[in-house]
Design a protein around this motif. Structure first.
Motif, short mmCIF file in Angstrom:
data_model
loop_
_atom_site.label_atom_id
_atom_site.label_comp_id
_atom_site.label_asym_id
_atom_site.label_seq_id
_atom_site.Cartn_x
_atom_site.Cartn_y
_atom_site.Cartn_z
N VAL A 170 0.84 -1.20 0.00
CA VAL A 170 0.00 0.00 0.00
C VAL A 170 0.88 1.25 0.00
O VAL A 170 0.61 2.21 -0.74
N VAL B 16 0.95 4.25 -2.72
CA VAL B 16 0.75 5.65 -2.33
C VAL B 16 1.88 6.52 -2.87
O VAL B 16 1.65 7.59 -3.44
N GLY C 189 -4.61 5.49 1.16
CA GLY C 189 -3.68 4.52 1.73
C GLY C 189 -4.06 4.14 3.15
O GLY C 189 -4.00 2.95 3.53
N LEU D 168 -1.00 5.36 8.16
CA LEU D 168 -0.31 4.51 7.19
C LEU D 168 1.11 4.20 7.65
O LEU D 168 1.57 3.04 7.58
#
Length: 410
Positions: A5, A9, A32, A287
């Motif tokens: 992820v 991003v 994200g 994140l």
């Protein structure tokens, strides 16, 4: 999965466009954060704990102060008074570099980008100078000037808060004021070399009146005074060896209080502050915590390379062009802290990730703000016009900070 992820991003931040659609950085980061939550890479409770409230509160308070100053026209009026004292093109450019640089260290660089763009375009008309030269001067000034303060830009704030510095104002001042001043002078020399014809004597247009809203002037002056007094108090407590009750979030909230409590336009100010950036930070904390919990990057920590100031400076400048300086610092700072986290390393991270904005337009959000506002008035800077000056300026500044940090560390 969290690392995948993160890679997606970073790729979208670097590209910022999918087909006909342009994606904003805060939207990418929010996507994200939602992705790692939905895939179970981080629990909701852990995600909420990961959001750094100190950073969020500080940014909110400073955004309120900055928007009030823009809305009232106070900073514009003061800036016009300052520039009215310039007697020749050299003084115009030097005033832009140092006045805007110092202001960005106090009020965060994006705020100065907003108020500074129409100001320098008006100065270019008055002095019959190149608008591109003065736009470049502004961009370099607010990027470079913001290096020397823990509140000059969001990445410096992350470095100050997450490292637990007892006295961030003193630390940043002791380590970064001197090379920043030298870097601003170096930028002036570079601009003079690239635009030699713009520094000849010329006739000047008369000054025009600047519209100002006096109703907010007193409140914005109060906010500035609070920032100054509380920063001085924080430094004084630190020098006296007394436990410091003044935190960065407290400074920002206290400065925002006059506007929020007493301004009749408090709701318009609140509506206009940079909410997307606050969303960006909250999502980024979620994140990055998910990625850090995965343990992936800890396995790459090599104390030999992480401890190298040149490596930190160089990697900060280069990588920040692709993933933006704030997420780079959020990812890289824990690695530095795990490897020892000396003050020199943290100052190199703050300086490198910030002067990355001088290399290309994509290196700092403030550059984009300047160009977008300039284009509203029919002027712009292309990628190559910016890089033609920005690349050599950044290379020189890397050397300046590298040498100074080496001198300070002995």
């Amino acid at each position: 999965m969290a690392v995948i992820v993160l890679a997606a991003v970073f790729l979208l931040i670097a590209v910022r466009q999918v087909g006909r659609f342009t994606i904003r950085i805060w939207q990418v980061m929010l996507g994200g954060a939602i992705a790692v939550l939905l895939t179970g890479q981080i629990a909701l409770s852990d995600a909420l704990r990961a959001i750094n409230i100190d950073v969020m509160v500080f940014l909110f308070g400073m955004f309120v102060v900055g928007e009030a100053m823009v809305d009232s026209g106070y900073l514009s009026c003061e800036a016009y008074r300052l520039f009215s004292r310039a007697k020749n093109p050299d003084q115009v450019v030097l005033t832009i570099l140092f006045a805007m640089g110092i202001l960005s260290a106090i009020l965060m660089n994006d705020t100065i980008a907003i108020i500074g763009t129409p100001l320098v375009l008006a100065l270019a008309t008055k002095w019959k100078m190149s608008k591109k030269l003065l736009l470049l001067s502004l961009a370099i000034a607010i990027t470079t000037g913001s290096v020397m303060s823990p509140i000059g830009n969001p990445q410096n704030l992350l470095v100050a808060v997450n490292s637990g510095m007892a006295s961030p104002f003193l630390t940043f001042a002791a380590w970064l004021i001197v090379p920043t001043v030298v870097s601003l002078f170096a930028a002036f020399i570079a601009l003079r070399l690239f635009y030699p014809q713009e520094f000849s004597a010329r006739a000047v247009e008369p000054d025009t009146a600047v519209p100002c809203d006096d109703s907010l002037f007193f409140l914005t002056k109060c906010s500035l005074a609070i920032i100054f007094l509380l920063a001085v108090m924080k430094i004084a407590f630190s020098l006296a060896g007394i436990q410091n009750p003044v935190s960065l979030p407290l400074i920002a909230l206290a400065a925002a209080a006059p506007v929020l409590l007493f301004s009749p336009r408090r709701f318009s100010v609140l509506h206009a502050i940079d909410w997307p950036t606050l969303v960006f930070f909250a999502a980024m904390f979620v994140l990055m915590e998910s990625v850090w919990e995965s343990g992936f990057f800890q396995s790459f920590v090599d104390s030999g390379s992480i401890a190298s100031v040149p490596f930190i400076l160089g990697s900060s400048v280069i990588i920040s062009q692709f993933i933006s300086n704030v997420p780079f610092v959020a990812l890289f700072q824990p690695m530095i802290l795990q490897a020892g986290g000396t003050t020199a390393q943290l100052m190199a991270l703050a300086a490198g990730s910030t002067i990355a904005g001088n290399l290309t337009i994509l290196g700092a959000a403030s550059n984009v703000i300047i160009i977008q506002n300039a284009e509203k008035q029919g002027e712009t800077l292309t990628f190559f016009e910016f890089a033609r000056v920005g690349v050599p300026v950044t290379m020189i500044q890397i050397v300046i900070y590298w040498v100074w940090l080496a001198v300070v560390t002995g």
